[in-house]
Design an enzyme around this catalytic site. Sequence first.
Site, PDB file in Angstrom:
ATOM      1  N   LYS A  64       0.832  -1.208   0.000  1.00 33.46           N
ATOM      2  CA  LYS A  64       0.000   0.000   0.000  1.00 33.46           C
ATOM      3  C   LYS A  64       0.865   1.257   0.000  1.00 33.46           C
ATOM      4  CE  LYS A  64      -3.767   2.530   0.441  1.00 33.46           C
ATOM      5  NZ  LYS A  64      -3.596   3.545   1.458  1.00 33.46           N
TER       6      LYS A  64
ATOM      7  N   GLU B 121       0.923   6.905  -6.578  1.00 28.76           N
ATOM      8  CA  GLU B 121      -0.165   7.891  -6.624  1.00 28.76           C
ATOM      9  C   GLU B 121       0.386   9.313  -6.556  1.00 28.76           C
ATOM     10  OE1 GLU B 121      -3.016   9.178  -3.116  1.00 28.76           O
ATOM     11  OE2 GLU B 121      -3.578   7.197  -3.882  1.00 28.76           O
TER      12      GLU B 121
END
Length: 293
Positions: free
Chosen positions: A164, A171
């Site tokens: 993650k 991102e």
Amino acid sequence: MQLGLIGLGKMGGNMRERIRRAGHTVIGYDRNPEVSDVASLAELVDKLEAPRVVWVMVPAGAATQSVVDELGGLLQSGDTVVDGGNSRWTDDEKHAEELGTRGVGFVDAGVSGGVWGLKNGYALMVGGDKEHVDRLQPIFEALKPEGPYGYVHAGKVGAGHFSKMVHNGIEYAMMQAYAEGWELLEKVDSVTDVREVFRSWQDGTVIRSWLLDLAVNALDEDEHLERLRGYAQDSGEGRWTVEAAIDNSVPLPAITASLFTRFASRQEDSPQMKMIAALRNQFGGHAVESTKE
């Protein structure tokens, strides 16, 4: 299946609802009594049938450590704790060891989906021993998006949050690329409708993505982003990604640059740019701007 869920904020509250819609029983605890199903962690544990599963969705660091410590004194051998917050993967290893001495299993779950997760589902990146992960499959199936994708048992304890973390680092870089392209389009005189240029990219282009869709949503709400200040916070995963890259000698120029750009956004008067301006003036006689009194 029965689940205890600690932390009922924007993510946790929607996760509770999605799991319940799938037919499972969720007993939630939050410091805010208006959203909590029970008054304390002790009451939550008492209401769960053994072997218990407790999912933690609180801020990383001290808050998560405090909850894990308290659960360690309440849970019994055979129970399982899931950390679904944005904890650092090294904390997962520590928590697994601490709980393991009491016979309590530990699973780390990187969760992505934000405020849209209730409707669209949550992407799940999970780390932990197979026996503990397998036990949680009904909950993972309830949370994940429909279809074959959106869930992975990434590896041993820490793998979920590490995955993650890297996801969030990517991102950062993707958002930075969209932001730079938007600024350049806004700057030139020849492009008269930047918002519609962004919208035209949503179908048939190699840069289409959910982030692009969200950028168009933002431009629909405020076409030139005039109501926003140019300030962007970072939640920690970007820093950890860069640190992990250094530790493993992996070059991450785009992600690193996107993180440093966020730091620059918080400086109303950049000290670095003062030195750059001074040097340009010294070697080339380039003009400098004085501060206004």
